[in-house]
Design a protein around this motif. Structure first.
Motif, PDB file in Angstrom:
ATOM      1  N   MET A   1       0.845  -1.200   0.000  1.00 62.58           N
ATOM      2  CA  MET A   1       0.000   0.000   0.000  1.00 62.58           C
ATOM      3  C   MET A   1       0.879   1.249   0.000  1.00 62.58           C
ATOM      4  N   SER A   2       0.473   2.240  -0.786  1.00 58.42           N
ATOM      5  CA  SER A   2       1.257   3.473  -0.841  1.00 58.42           C
ATOM      6  C   SER A   2       1.014   4.300   0.421  1.00 58.42           C
ATOM      7  N   PRO A   3       1.935   5.190   0.752  1.00 52.30           N
ATOM      8  CA  PRO A   3       1.698   6.077   1.901  1.00 52.30           C
ATOM      9  C   PRO A   3       0.412   6.876   1.722  1.00 52.30           C
ATOM     10  N   GLN A  12     -10.372   8.547   6.914  1.00 55.38           N
ATOM     11  CA  GLN A  12     -11.710   7.968   7.050  1.00 55.38           C
ATOM     12  C   GLN A  12     -11.907   7.340   8.423  1.00 55.38           C
ATOM     13  N   ALA A  13     -10.877   6.688   8.948  1.00 52.17           N
ATOM     14  CA  ALA A  13     -11.054   5.803  10.094  1.00 52.17           C
ATOM     15  C   ALA A  13     -10.592   6.402  11.415  1.00 52.17           C
ATOM     16  N   SER A  14      -9.964   7.577  11.377  1.00 53.36           N
ATOM     17  CA  SER A  14      -9.480   8.176  12.618  1.00 53.36           C
ATOM     18  C   SER A  14      -9.743   9.672  12.561  1.00 53.36           C
ATOM     19  N   PHE A  15      -9.262  10.378  13.574  1.00 52.75           N
ATOM     20  CA  PHE A  15      -9.409  11.834  13.551  1.00 52.75           C
ATOM     21  C   PHE A  15      -8.293  12.513  12.766  1.00 52.75           C
ATOM     22  N   GLY A  16      -7.541  11.722  11.993  1.00 53.68           N
ATOM     23  CA  GLY A  16      -6.566  12.338  11.102  1.00 53.68           C
ATOM     24  C   GLY A  16      -5.241  11.601  11.122  1.00 53.68           C
ATOM     25  N   PRO A  17      -4.586  11.526   9.937  1.00 57.04           N
ATOM     26  CA  PRO A  17      -3.339  10.793   9.828  1.00 57.04           C
ATOM     27  C   PRO A  17      -2.188  11.487  10.549  1.00 57.04           C
ATOM     28  N   THR A  18      -1.239  10.684  10.981  1.00 57.39           N
ATOM     29  CA  THR A  18       0.065  11.184  11.427  1.00 57.39           C
ATOM     30  C   THR A  18       1.114  10.380  10.670  1.00 57.39           C
ATOM     31  N   VAL A  19       2.321  10.889  10.641  1.00 53.83           N
ATOM     32  CA  VAL A  19       3.378  10.191   9.896  1.00 53.83           C
ATOM     33  C   VAL A  19       3.576   8.785  10.452  1.00 53.83           C
ATOM     34  N   GLU A  20       3.559   8.663  11.785  1.00 55.84           N
ATOM     35  CA  GLU A  20       3.796   7.360  12.414  1.00 55.84           C
ATOM     36  C   GLU A  20       2.677   6.375  12.062  1.00 55.84           C
ATOM     37  N   GLU A  21       1.454   6.852  12.134  1.00 54.22           N
ATOM     38  CA  GLU A  21       0.330   5.947  11.904  1.00 54.22           C
ATOM     39  C   GLU A  21       0.252   5.541  10.426  1.00 54.22           C
ATOM     40  N   ILE A  22       0.632   6.460   9.534  1.00 56.80           N
ATOM     41  CA  ILE A  22       0.667   6.113   8.110  1.00 56.80           C
ATOM     42  C   ILE A  22       1.627   4.948   7.896  1.00 56.80           C
ATOM     43  N   ALA A  23       2.798   5.025   8.505  1.00 59.73           N
ATOM     44  CA  ALA A  23       3.788   3.954   8.357  1.00 59.73           C
ATOM     45  C   ALA A  23       3.232   2.641   8.908  1.00 59.73           C
ATOM     46  N   ARG A  24       2.518   2.739  10.016  1.00 62.65           N
ATOM     47  CA  ARG A  24       1.980   1.536  10.641  1.00 62.65           C
ATOM     48  C   ARG A  24       0.917   0.872   9.753  1.00 62.65           C
ATOM     49  N   ILE A  28       1.038  -2.963   8.320  1.00 62.98           N
ATOM     50  CA  ILE A  28       0.150  -4.080   8.692  1.00 62.98           C
ATOM     51  C   ILE A  28      -1.101  -4.168   7.821  1.00 62.98           C
ATOM     52  N   GLY A  29      -1.411  -3.127   7.094  1.00 61.43           N
ATOM     53  CA  GLY A  29      -2.603  -3.144   6.239  1.00 61.43           C
ATOM     54  C   GLY A  29      -3.833  -2.635   6.991  1.00 61.43           C
ATOM     55  N   CYS A  30      -4.859  -2.258   6.221  1.00 61.82           N
ATOM     56  CA  CYS A  30      -6.056  -1.640   6.803  1.00 61.82           C
ATOM     57  C   CYS A  30      -6.810  -2.617   7.706  1.00 61.82           C
ATOM     58  N   ALA A  31      -6.969  -3.850   7.253  1.00 64.73           N
ATOM     59  CA  ALA A  31      -7.769  -4.804   8.021  1.00 64.73           C
ATOM     60  C   ALA A  31      -7.128  -5.078   9.380  1.00 64.73           C
ATOM     61  N   ALA A  32      -5.810  -5.276   9.384  1.00 60.82           N
ATOM     62  CA  ALA A  32      -5.137  -5.544  10.653  1.00 60.82           C
ATOM     63  C   ALA A  32      -5.162  -4.319  11.561  1.00 60.82           C
ATOM     64  N   TRP A  33      -5.095  -3.140  10.948  1.00 63.74           N
ATOM     65  CA  TRP A  33      -5.182  -1.913  11.758  1.00 63.74           C
ATOM     66  C   TRP A  33      -6.543  -1.857  12.457  1.00 63.74           C
TER      67      TRP A  33
END
Lengths: 513, 466
Positions: A1-3, A12-24, A28-33
């Motif tokens: 998956m691209s950054p 969509q799924a949180s109150f907003g991306p962060t650099v750390e969470e994007i990497a995570r 692990i992928g969306c489903a595992a997240w």
């Protein structure tokens, strides 16, 4: 998956991306997240409130405090998905400090109500519906607290008192089945070209008789003037509950006379829960809050089918529903269709900015003091103008969107005031570290960006990723970069602030594809 | 704000935006609008330049005002019926403020005790009441109602009934309001203005959306500009140029384009609005209430009408919180005085501006409420009572048919939810006609009007406007 795809998913799924969470998410992928998020315990709001000094010597917390708590948890809590889902539910099971003064002194109860949405929001819809119905805040807000059976000593045609209809009507119209019969894909059923109502006023009156006899806990000896117990579930008192036979929704369910009052209520909620409209009605609402204003019939059908049966025969499994909404191909596609997606909720763009730059505060309580922006931004948690929320699911802004047959709920609060005020708040936060009438102190951390100030290309890459899901067009990028490069490279912080501001107000930030 | 920032491309883009909006109508309707619009201009030329200004102010009481306690029978059998029906919700007859001069076909009516200022306006002949108004597709009987023939869609639902007061089309969903459609016919009187003739103090509202004219939202403190275009806020020229460039780009996404166009329109209008209205200060003191502040801003905007270049305007003001399923007596006691005092201040300001005869304020609300009580309040009903205020109002009178408030009458659909005796169309057509919509345009603005009123009759729809 691209950054970029990961960033878009986190919008969509949180109150907003962060650099750390994007990497995570990339890792692990969306489903595992999502699976990981589902294991995280609810970070409740009430304990955060009670950990603060009260606003007044009598121990009360003023209304602004719950807004501070909302900010604190929405920006920082680890259970981001659950927090975001609770916020979505707060826009369907609406209570509000507007149009009634009561809630301005029930700050702790409003936090407790929000916690109910947090705890049950990823559970089963039937439990959520019941916990909302029994919460004192909803009882106060939609007036059924203290609602009594008809006064049988007086004849109805001589003006006898009859049950309050407010909850009966809105629990149907807004919380479960809606006004018109729907197909499983959410399209309206038609008869002779006309919409088919789900209920008429007689149905409202029957349902109103169900929601009688509910009051605060501990009113056994004094029904009307017993203690105010906002933090305990409502109780049902037999003497004030309508004991007679009730015919629900034109005979869809019949409640026998002299049935246990709590069973009456449960049966009525079951009737609404089992109604074929509820899956498409509720799922459409949820899809609109997370991914797109105009889900295709196929997308809505797929999600509604998960509501009907999660795969193991359970109806109303909300974890499965949210999972289906976020992982659906239509939610994950990154195609170029100009009609997909939605306007981001304006209020959430502020929260996302603070998350993106790891915002901190040095207020004495250590929590963000943001409140009362709604006059200018058009929304604020727990402050909708009425039970009809800030906007309605079928709002179609006149002009190209309506004429394309599309809806865009958030455009109901997008006007010449909010379109200008929100960028001003974003700018205040970025340039001056404060938001709103308290001058709430919010310090954004631009240290990583400052290192890129002399490399505008890389700076734009980074900002486009965390603020727009890497969707910034070449044109937008060139405009912002051109402006940034006019600032001397000796002033890296000025460069970065301008770049962040322009990125935060650009069209690609205002809309989520 | 720096005027230099806004160049002529604004006007060009605005025009393009209007064409895009116009594109949502079918061509035949558009050409009808244009030809009617020209007819309207010919009619306007007969008015002298000084008096050629008219404005309608819609005061929307959102939630459904319990208006049979705002205007209630005060004596005799009528009061006895009212008391018997409303039970604990009935006001004492001695508390109701007497209204002199009511027509013979009405019971003796009184005004809610919290509205003495409105009573004064009534007594002075600048306020009138309109009885039992509501959404109707066509006149219907109780039997027809029971068969669900020609009943408004979503009757008794807030969202539907609010929408229908705004569209005057209760038989279908439509993305324009009667104020907007009237404005489409009148907009050529305002040519050259950079600000929409429809100004809202309550954000987007269907009432003011036409096919060409769309509402412009301001706050009680006026319009708002982007700080990034304002040197006083530290905006540099390259920041402002970049912001303008972002707004002027074309976007593929329908949402992005709509969002940026809204912002673009806002900054163009803000410059003109703030320049015209910020200098306007009034001597009239307004109450420090939500409605008081909103109407104060409306009054100041009217004060700036010449600088704005507007000869026809509508304003939309909303006060929420009227859904009194409980504590209706206590809530109305607090809220009706806010309305009465704010409206009185507004009328005083119109006199101060010497435009009292050119400005008319009228109320709207979701619906009336049940006459019967749920013990503490009332539930969603249908017909309700309204008032109009202004120097051009033939005041001191009650229009329409104030019904018997006994239950089980020929207009009681149950629990005192009364079939309206006057349609929204009829009530509002009187107002639109006064604003300047020619008789030939009335059915464009109110497509169902023919079921209630014949524009060729030579009579006004109701007769409360002079």
């Amino acid at each position: 998956m691209s950054p970029g795809e990961a960033s878009r998913f986190l919008m969509q799924a949180s109150f907003g991306p962060t650099v750390e969470e994007i990497a995570r998410v990339q890792q692990i992928g969306c489903a595992a997240w999502i699976d990981d998020q589902l294991t995280k315990p609810a970070q409740r709001h009430l304990p955060v409130l009670l950990a603060q000094q009260p606003s007044a010597s009598n121990g009360r917390y003023f209304n602004d405090r719950r807004k501070f708590v909302w900010w604190q948890q929405s920006v920082t809590a680890a259970d981001q998905l659950r927090q975001r889902v609770a916020y979505a539910w707060s826009q369907i099971f609406v209570i509000s400090d507007k149009s009634t003064d009561a809630f301005t002194s029930y700050t702790d109860a409003m936090c407790d109500y929000y916690d109910t949405l947090l705890v049950n929001g990823l559970g089963n819809f039937r439990d959520l519906l019941r916990s909302v119905t029994y919460h004192a805040c909803m009882g106060v807000y939609l007036d059924y607290l203290g609602n009594e059976k008809s006064d049988s000593n007086r004849k109805v045609d001589a003006g006898a008192r009859r049950p309050d209809e407010n909850y009966a009507r809105e629990v149907m119209q807004l919380f479960t089945i809606g006004l018109h019969q729907l197909n499983p894909d959410g399209t309206p059923q038609l008869k002779d070209g006309q919409l088919i109502p789900t209920y008429d006023n007689e149905d409202v009156r029957e349902m109103a008789r169900v929601f009688t006899g509910m009051h605060y806990a501990g009113h056994e000896t004094n029904w009307r003037w017993g203690p105010v117990q906002m933090l305990k579930p409502l109780q049902v008192y037999r003497d004030y509950h309508d004991p007679f036979r009730k015919v629900l929704l034109g005979g869809l369910k019949i409640l026998p006379k002299y049935q246990d009052p709590a069973k009456d209520i449960d049966d009525a909620l079951d009737c609404l829960f089992e109604h074929p409209n509820t899956p498409p009605f509720v799922c459409r609402f949820l899809i609109q809050r997370f991914t797109t204003s105009n889900p295709s019939r196929a997308y809505l059908s797929r999600v509604a089918q998960v509501f009907v049966d999660n795969g193991t025969g359970v109806r109303g499994d909300l974890s499965a529903v949210i999972r289906a909404i976020l992982l659906d191909p239509e939610a994950r596609q990154t195609g170029d269709n100009p009609d997909t997606g939605k306007e981001r909720e304006p209020y959430l763009r502020l929260v996302a900015l603070v998350r993106a730059f790891n915002g901190k505060t040095n207020n004495k309580d250590g929590i963000f003091e943001v409140a009362y922006l709604d006059d200018l931004v058009g929304q604020e948690p727990g402050s909708a103008p009425s039970v009809f929320n800030f906007y309605q699911p079928d709002y179609a802004p006149p002009g190209p969107i309506a004429s394309a047959g599309m809806v865009a709920p958030e455009f109901q609060i997008t006007d010449a005031v909010t379109c200008v005020s929100l960028p001003n708040f974003l700018r205040d936060c970025i340039y001056h570290g404060s938001i709103g009438r308290y001058g709430a102190n919010i310090l954004l951390d631009f240290s990583q960006e400052n290192q890129l100030a002399t490399k505008p290309g890389l700076l734009m890459e980074r900002l486009s990723l965390i603020l727009t899901g890497d969707r910034m067009s070449a044109g937008t990028r060139a405009i912002i970069r051109g402006a940034v490069e006019q600032i001397s490279s000796w002033k890296p912080a000025d460069r970065v602030k301008l770049a962040v501001y322009l990125t935060s107000i650009c069209a690609e930030s205002a809309v989520q594809p | 704000m720096n005027r230099r920032i806004l160049n002529s491309s604004l006007t060009r883009r605005r025009f393009a935006g209007q064409l895009a909006c116009a594109g949502i109508t079918s061509t035949p309707l558009l050409s009808t609008l244009l030809s009617l619009s020209l007819a309207g201009r010919a009619a306007a030329d007969s008015l002298s330049p000084n008096t050629d200004y008219r404005a309608l102010v819609c005061l929307f009481l959102n939630g459904g005002n319990d208006s049979f306690n705002m205007l209630a029978p005060r004596s005799g059998l009528d009061y006895k019926e009212y008391k018997a029906t409303r039970q604990e919700l009935a006001l004492a007859s001695t508390d109701l403020l007497p209204l002199g001069g009511a027509a013979a076909n009405h019971p003796e009516l009184g005004l809610h005790p919290g509205m003495p200022e409105l009573k004064t306006l009534f007594d002075q002949g600048t306020a009138a009441f309109i009885a039992n108004v509501g959404s109707l597709v066509r006149p219907i009987t109780l039997n027809e109602f029971k068969k669900q023939a020609a009943v408004p869609l979503g009757l008794f639902s807030h969202s539907d009934q609010v929408g229908q007061w705004m569209t005057a089309m209760p038989d279908r969903g439509i993305a324009s309001g009667w104020g907007g459609r009237a404005s489409d016919l009148l907009r050529d009187r305002n040519i050259g203005s950079k600000v929409s003739m429809n100004i809202s103090l309550a954000g987007n509202n269907l009432f003011q959306y036409g096919h060409q004219v769309v509402p412009y939202s301001i706050t009680p403190n006026g319009s708002i500009g982007l700080k990034s275009l304002d040197p006083a806020q530290g905006a540099t020229s390259f920041e402002s140029v970049a912001v303008r460039s972002l707004l002027e780009q074309h976007y593929k996404s329908i949402f992005e384009q709509a969002y940026m166009e809204t912002t673009y329109g806002a900054i163009a209008a803000h410059e003109a609005f703030s320049a015209a209205v910020e200098p306007v200060q009034l001597k009239t003191v307004f109450p420090n209430t939500p409605t008081g502040k909103d109407l104060h801003m409306v009054a100041r905007a009217i004060g700036g009408r010449r600088a704005l270049g507007l000869k026809r305007q509508t304003f939309f003001v909303q006060r929420g919180g009227w859904d009194h399923h409980s504590e209706v007596l206590q809530n109305q006691k607090q809220m009706l005085p806010e309305i009465s005092q704010a409206v009185a201040a507004f009328m005083a300001a119109m006199k101060e501006l010497n435009v009292a005869e050119q400005v008319t304020l009228f109320t709207a609300s979701d619906f009336g409420r049940t006459l019967t009580s749920n013990g503490r309040g009332s539930d969603h009903g249908w017909g309700g009572n309204h008032f109009v205020v202004g120097g051009a109002v033939k005041g001191g009178a009650i229009y329409g048919n104030y019904p018997s408030l006994a239950l089980k009458t020929a207009i009681d659909t149950g629990q005192g939810r009364l079939i309206p005796s006057m349609s929204v169309d009829t009530y509002c057509a009187e107002l639109a006609r006064w604003l300047g919509v020619p008789d030939s345009g009335l059915t464009t603005v109110f497509p169902n009007l023919g079921s209630f009123y014949s524009a060729s009759s030579g009579q006004p729809p109701v007769g409360f406007m002079s």
